[in-house]
Design a protein around this motif. Structure first.
Motif, PDB file in Angstrom:
ATOM      1  N   THR A 202       0.830  -1.214   0.000  1.00 39.72           N
ATOM      2  CA  THR A 202       0.000   0.000   0.000  1.00 39.72           C
ATOM      3  C   THR A 202       0.867   1.268   0.000  1.00 39.72           C
ATOM      4  OG1 THR A 202      -0.170  -0.138   2.391  1.00 39.72           O
ATOM      5  CG2 THR A 202      -2.051  -0.940   1.135  1.00 39.72           C
ATOM      6  N   TYR A 203       1.995   1.209   0.706  1.00 40.84           N
ATOM      7  CA  TYR A 203       2.862   2.396   0.790  1.00 40.84           C
ATOM      8  C   TYR A 203       3.385   2.786  -0.595  1.00 40.84           C
ATOM      9  CZ  TYR A 203       5.922   5.681   3.153  1.00 40.84           C
ATOM     10  OH  TYR A 203       6.511   6.827   3.595  1.00 40.84           O
ATOM     11  N   ALA A 349      -6.866   7.774   3.926  1.00 50.54           N
ATOM     12  CA  ALA A 349      -6.501   7.359   5.282  1.00 50.54           C
ATOM     13  C   ALA A 349      -7.628   6.596   5.972  1.00 50.54           C
ATOM     14  CB  ALA A 349      -6.106   8.574   6.109  1.00 50.54           C
ATOM     15  N   GLY A 350      -8.841   6.656   5.387  1.00 51.29           N
ATOM     16  CA  GLY A 350      -9.945   5.875   5.950  1.00 51.29           C
ATOM     17  C   GLY A 350      -9.713   4.378   5.810  1.00 51.29           C
ATOM     18  N   VAL A 351      -8.880   4.003   4.812  1.00 53.65           N
ATOM     19  CA  VAL A 351      -8.458   2.597   4.686  1.00 53.65           C
ATOM     20  C   VAL A 351      -7.430   2.393   5.795  1.00 53.65           C
ATOM     21  CG1 VAL A 351      -7.531   0.856   3.116  1.00 53.65           C
ATOM     22  CG2 VAL A 351      -8.659   2.872   2.200  1.00 53.65           C
ATOM     23  N   THR A 356       0.198   3.846   8.000  1.00 51.21           N
ATOM     24  CA  THR A 356       0.747   3.965   6.648  1.00 51.21           C
ATOM     25  C   THR A 356      -0.077   4.886   5.753  1.00 51.21           C
ATOM     26  OG1 THR A 356       1.518   1.711   6.908  1.00 51.21           O
ATOM     27  CG2 THR A 356       1.596   2.611   4.696  1.00 51.21           C
ATOM     28  N   THR A 357      -1.395   4.661   5.690  1.00 50.70           N
ATOM     29  CA  THR A 357      -2.205   5.432   4.743  1.00 50.70           C
ATOM     30  C   THR A 357      -2.258   6.921   5.139  1.00 50.70           C
ATOM     31  OG1 THR A 357      -4.122   4.596   5.940  1.00 50.70           O
ATOM     32  CG2 THR A 357      -3.644   3.598   3.821  1.00 50.70           C
ATOM     33  N   TYR A 377      -6.005  15.264  10.737  1.00 52.18           N
ATOM     34  CA  TYR A 377      -7.278  14.813  10.182  1.00 52.18           C
ATOM     35  C   TYR A 377      -7.139  13.399   9.602  1.00 52.18           C
ATOM     36  CZ  TYR A 377      -9.186  19.504  10.671  1.00 52.18           C
ATOM     37  OH  TYR A 377      -9.644  20.680  11.182  1.00 52.18           O
ATOM     38  N   ALA A 378      -5.978  13.151   8.944  1.00 54.60           N
ATOM     39  CA  ALA A 378      -5.749  11.830   8.343  1.00 54.60           C
ATOM     40  C   ALA A 378      -5.654  10.756   9.424  1.00 54.60           C
ATOM     41  CB  ALA A 378      -4.475  11.852   7.508  1.00 54.60           C
ATOM     42  N   ILE A 379      -5.000  11.077  10.546  1.00 52.65           N
ATOM     43  CA  ILE A 379      -4.901  10.099  11.648  1.00 52.65           C
ATOM     44  C   ILE A 379      -6.308   9.811  12.197  1.00 52.65           C
ATOM     45  CG2 ILE A 379      -4.027   9.713  14.003  1.00 52.65           C
ATOM     46  CD1 ILE A 379      -1.677   9.559  12.273  1.00 52.65           C
ATOM     47  N   GLY A 380      -7.134  10.863  12.287  1.00 46.54           N
ATOM     48  CA  GLY A 380      -8.514  10.686  12.753  1.00 46.54           C
ATOM     49  C   GLY A 380      -9.271   9.700  11.871  1.00 46.54           C
TER      50      GLY A 380
END
Lengths: 404, 56
Positions: A202-203, A349-351, A356-357, A377-380
């Motif tokens: 994925t990365y 990032a929801g995946v 990583t995402t 926000y992405a971590i959330g």
């Protein structure tokens, strides 16, 4: 001079000659695949923490096949298919990795340990700050886990197997391991291996995906960080215990996963430093090491030569791609709802695949606009992805056995 | 096949509902803790006024 067959002296080679030709070729291929995984892990192209022990296990187990009796061949590593209690007692004393497999792997304990470790290293405050937007993205990013199920059934898998391979779309290794152990024990080895192989890609793969689906102008949208409220440790602990209890009440079968994750979060927030250093150090790294080693060792040609492996490989990638698309659709939805103030890249990032995402999303945004920061926000969205994946896993594990 | 599609739709529906319930739960906890935090100084201020009033 006694009559000694030189091949019997080197049983690894003798079993190659004596066994089925297809299995012999598969063993050689898997030995070289194991070596390749070690190389790719050492070069950081694939996740080294998992791939180095996995590659060693894969190469070694396929080389070390011997004659267990006059007409049976096998290894003294592990026997994943043993179910008879008497036979299991024998195996525990012979196969050197059998205790690890029986006591930590086949009951999902190792997945729970990894999940607890993820909980300890996770900053849950960002989910609490924007629960609805994070959850909307995470729900869309479950597109793969839901849509792959009927595709898998159409390709000939039964419901249990279809649900297990569909969970690859959740991009969460322990979750796939847990679901396949619960629903499709016969296929859990290939499914888990497919999942971990794709997850380490994925990365490298998702950045191209983002560039393809999100124009540069939108990738560079700056998020307003001043709107993120301060969340205290007490609030995070209250959230953890209440959510854990409610989800366990709803899905008792997935309760070990909920307990592990939220306990990890609460331990971190309570500042229990001895527990934190134990869980994020020896427990998490020890579990990851044995997870990699066991997955490699389970890649024995006889176990992995399942006619369904090709279908699983196709469905695994379909599931991950669909989840990526779903996540970005969720990001676009939030972009339109917020009238252009939300960066759609956060959708990826929801995946889950923590962290990583989220890192991929920030990296792509930085490339489009070096001043744009979206990571909180992405971590959330990332953590919400873990929660929704656990919910979907809980629904599958509870629902599928009820279907006649 | 039809059953599989129905299962997928059911899973997504239940998943969505529960995820939103979790989000609402998070928001609820957050709001109630914030309210409690805001109410505390007011309450202590009121009780302080009451104490002063009884002394008078």
């Amino acid at each position: 001079m006694p009559d000694i067959n030189i091949l019997n002296l080197f049983q690894g080679i003798a079993t190659l000659v004596a066994g089925d030709g297809v299995i012999a070729i598969a063993r050689i291929v898997l030995i070289f695949t194991g070596m390749a995984l070690v190389y790719l892990g050492a070069k950081n192209i694939l996740e080294p923490l998992l791939m180095i022990p996995m590659g060693f296990g894969m190469a070694s187990v396929n080389a070390a096949v011997l004659f267990l009796s006059a007409d049976t061949m096998g290894t003294i590593f592990v026997d994943p298919m043993v179910s008879d209690p008497g036979q299991l007692m024998n195996m525990l004393q012979i196969d050197f990795l059998q205790p690890i497999y029986t006591l930590t792997f086949s009951n999902g304990l190792i997945a729970c340990f990894v999940f607890m470790g993820i909980g300890v290293i996770t900053e849950i405050g960002y989910v609490l700050a924007n629960p609805f937007s994070s959850m909307v993205i995470a729900i869309f990013a479950e597109l793969g886990t839901v849509a792959t199920f009927p595709i898998a059934v159409a390709m000939g898998l039964n419901y249990n197997e279809a649900a297990s391979i569909a969970m690859v779309g959740s991009a969460d290794g322990p979750m796939v391991l847990y679901t396949s152990l619960m629903l499709a024990k016969d296929l859990f080895v290939p499914i888990t291996i497919v999942a971990y192989l794709y997850l380490s890609l994925t990365y490298g793969g998702y950045p191209y995906f983002i560039r393809l689906l999100v124009p540069k102008k939108l990738r560079g949208i700056q998020m307003d960080l001043s709107k993120i409220p301060n969340v205290t440790a007490g609030e995070k602990i209250a959230f953890s215990i209440i959510t854990c209890t409610v989800l366990s009440l709803l899905f008792p079968v997935a309760a070990p996963l909920f307990l592990s994750f939220f306990l990890g979060v609460a331990i971190k927030e309570a500042g229990l430093k001895h527990y934190i250093s134990f869980i994020e150090g020896p427990l998490l790294y020890g579990s990851t090491f044995f997870l990699g080693l066991m997955l490699g060792v389970l890649c024995e040609a006889n176990t992995i030569m399942n006619p369904k492996i090709l279908i699983l490989l196709v469905l695994g990638i379909v599931s991950l791609v669909l989840s990526g698309i779903g996540g970005l659709i969720g990001g676009y939805l939030m972009y339109y709802i917020s009238k252009g103030k939300f960066n759609p890249v956060i959708g990826i990032a929801g995946v889950s695949c923590v962290p990583t995402t989220a890192k991929v999303a920030q990296k792509e945004v930085t490339m489009a606009n070096p001043y744009a920061i979206i990571l909180p926000y992405a971590i959330g969205a990332n953590i919400s992805g873990v929660i929704t994946s656990a919910i979907i896993a809980g629904i599958y594990v509870t629902l599928i056995p009820l279907i006649k | 096949m039809y059953t599989a599609i129905m299962v997928a739709l059911t899973v997504s529906l239940i998943g969505t509902v529960i995820s939103f319930l979790v989000a609402a739960l998070i928001k609820g906890i957050f709001v109630s803790i914030k309210l409690r935090r805001n109410m505390k100084p007011k309450l202590s201020q009121q009780s302080g006024t009451a104490c002063i009033a009884t002394k008078l």
